[in-house]
Design a protein around this motif. Structure first.
Motif, PDB file in Angstrom:
ATOM      1  N   SER A  15      38.839  25.490  38.132  1.00  0.00           N
ATOM      2  CA  SER A  15      38.170  26.622  38.784  1.00  0.00           C
ATOM      3  C   SER A  15      37.718  27.679  37.788  1.00  0.00           C
ATOM      4  N   GLN A  16      37.819  27.384  36.497  1.00  0.00           N
ATOM      5  CA  GLN A  16      37.386  28.365  35.497  1.00  0.00           C
ATOM      6  C   GLN A  16      36.236  27.810  34.663  1.00  0.00           C
ATOM      7  N   ARG A  30      36.804  33.345  35.807  1.00  0.00           N
ATOM      8  CA  ARG A  30      37.614  32.805  36.898  1.00  0.00           C
ATOM      9  C   ARG A  30      37.218  33.477  38.208  1.00  0.00           C
ATOM     10  N   GLY A  31      37.531  32.817  39.293  1.00  0.00           N
ATOM     11  CA  GLY A  31      37.346  33.410  40.622  1.00  0.00           C
ATOM     12  C   GLY A  31      35.912  33.758  40.951  1.00  0.00           C
ATOM     13  N   ARG A  32      35.740  34.947  41.488  1.00  0.00           N
ATOM     14  CA  ARG A  32      34.411  35.409  41.933  1.00  0.00           C
ATOM     15  C   ARG A  32      33.412  35.487  40.776  1.00  0.00           C
ATOM     16  N   ALA A  33      33.883  35.879  39.602  1.00  0.00           N
ATOM     17  CA  ALA A  33      32.993  35.962  38.438  1.00  0.00           C
ATOM     18  C   ALA A  33      32.431  34.589  38.093  1.00  0.00           C
ATOM     19  N   GLU A  35      32.021  32.045  40.226  1.00  0.00           N
ATOM     20  CA  GLU A  35      31.078  31.679  41.285  1.00  0.00           C
ATOM     21  C   GLU A  35      29.739  32.376  41.089  1.00  0.00           C
ATOM     22  N   LYS A  36      29.767  33.665  40.776  1.00  0.00           N
ATOM     23  CA  LYS A  36      28.528  34.420  40.555  1.00  0.00           C
ATOM     24  C   LYS A  36      27.783  33.871  39.343  1.00  0.00           C
ATOM     25  N   ASP A  39      25.922  30.692  40.244  1.00  0.00           N
ATOM     26  CA  ASP A  39      24.759  31.031  41.053  1.00  0.00           C
ATOM     27  C   ASP A  39      23.632  31.578  40.176  1.00  0.00           C
TER      28      ASP A  39
END
Length: 65
Positions: A15-16, A30-33, A35-36, A39
């Motif tokens: 996930s990283q 990691r996380g939301r960063a 995913e952004k 995108d």
């Protein structure tokens, strides 16, 4: 000096996301960063996105020799 970033690459590990510049680790997301980042890479120039995320981009205050 062209001002165009180059030498960046990224790999996904679970996930990283690890961003490397000229083979050296420059950032881990990691996380939301993460995913952004994925995108943004799909919609924009990946080299510019990675340069911005790592803070390694032309700021406008460099002097030319």
């Amino acid at each position: 000096m062209t001002g165009t970033p180059s030498g960046f690459e990224y790999t996904t590990r679970g996930s990283q996301i690890e961003i490397r510049h000229d083979g050296r680790l420059a950032a881990t997301l990691r996380g939301r960063a993460a995913e952004k980042f994925l995108d943004d890479v799909e919609r924009r120039d990946p080299q510019h996105v990675m340069a911005r995320v790592t803070g390694n981009y032309k700021r406008g205050n460099e002097r030319r020799t």
